[in-house]
Scaffold this active site. Structure first.
Site, short mmCIF file in Angstrom:
data_model
loop_
_atom_site.label_atom_id
_atom_site.label_comp_id
_atom_site.label_asym_id
_atom_site.label_seq_id
_atom_site.Cartn_x
_atom_site.Cartn_y
_atom_site.Cartn_z
N HIS A 41 49.06 22.94 40.29
CA HIS A 41 50.17 22.65 38.96
C HIS A 41 50.79 21.25 39.02
O HIS A 41 50.99 20.84 37.92
CB HIS A 41 51.38 23.76 39.60
CG HIS A 41 51.21 25.22 39.32
ND1 HIS A 41 51.05 25.85 40.53
CD2 HIS A 41 50.37 26.00 38.56
CE1 HIS A 41 50.86 27.36 40.39
NE2 HIS A 41 50.42 27.22 39.14
N LYS A 78 57.42 42.15 37.44
CA LYS A 78 56.27 41.39 38.75
C LYS A 78 57.32 41.64 39.85
O LYS A 78 58.68 41.33 39.54
CB LYS A 78 55.73 40.42 38.26
CG LYS A 78 54.55 40.44 37.54
CD LYS A 78 54.00 39.11 37.41
CE LYS A 78 52.60 38.94 36.89
NZ LYS A 78 51.85 37.73 36.84
N ARG A 105 41.11 25.78 34.83
CA ARG A 105 40.46 25.86 36.24
C ARG A 105 39.01 25.89 35.93
O ARG A 105 38.02 25.11 36.37
CB ARG A 105 40.96 26.65 37.22
CG ARG A 105 42.16 26.41 37.79
CD ARG A 105 42.70 27.38 38.75
NE ARG A 105 42.94 28.49 37.96
CZ ARG A 105 43.43 29.59 38.32
NH1 ARG A 105 43.98 29.67 39.59
NH2 ARG A 105 43.63 30.64 37.74
N SER A 148 47.80 30.39 43.21
CA SER A 148 49.14 30.62 43.96
C SER A 148 48.76 32.04 44.68
O SER A 148 49.18 32.28 45.81
CB SER A 148 50.24 31.08 43.04
OG SER A 148 50.55 29.87 42.23
#
Ligand code: PNS
Length: 158
Positions: free
Chosen positions: A17, A41, A90, A128
């Site tokens: 990040h 979440k 990515r 993460s």
């Protein structure tokens, strides 16, 4: 003045990040990192903790700030007078989801464009989720996150 936002969960922020933030900060006059507060979440870190970790990580980058937001990214962008949403890519596996999101955002708000930056090769594998998993089993995460983030995660799992 060109303003951008970089929205995400950042649970927690990683070197991947940070690489995107540093590079995106060169494209816009001001970049606001937006930490999504999503009540649906159950993140490892509270939104306040995530904002604080990012604040420490960006303290040497003058044109970057961080804040929490809830709701739509395009609404947050409008609030910040931003016309650019930054996202990192990515691998091809990210692409479909990111494309859909960018196109949805474009329909929601024509004046806002998504700027994709490809993640540096060094961090292409990093997420993460994996950082949390490695840390959960007491693995070494020092190559993935800044030292103060590492300390915070260790505290969570101790
Ligand atoms: O780091 P993440 O979890 O991949 O970030 C995803 C995020 C926060 C950018 C995305 O879920 C988002 O923008 N959420 C807010 C709601 C929204 O605007 N969705 C896009 C339209 S479908």
């Amino acid at each position: 003045m060109l303003r951008g936002i970089y929205p995400g969960s950042f649970d927690p922020i990683t070197y991947g990040h940070l690489d995107i933030i540093k590079r995106a900060a060169k494209f816009v006059d001001h970049l606001t990192v937006g930490v999504l507060h999503n009540p649906a979440k159950r993140p490892l870190f509270s939104v306040e903790e995530r904002v604080e970790m990012i604040r420490q990580s960006i303290k040497d980058i003058p044109n970057v700030s961080v804040e929490a937001f809830s709701g739509l990214s395009v609404m947050f962008a409008k609030q910040k007078n931003a016309t650019v949403i930054v996202r990192g890519l990515r691998a091809v596996t990210d692409f479909e989801y990111e494309l859909q999101m960018a196109q949805t955002n474009r329909v929601l708000s024509e004046g806002i464009d998504t700027l994709f930056l490809t993640t540096a090769l060094d961090y292409a594998y990093l997420s993460s989720t994996n950082v949390r998993e490695v840390a959960c089993f007491q693995g070494d995460i020092s190559k993935f996150v800044p030292p103060f983030v590492e300390k915070k995660i260790k505290e969570k799992y101790s």
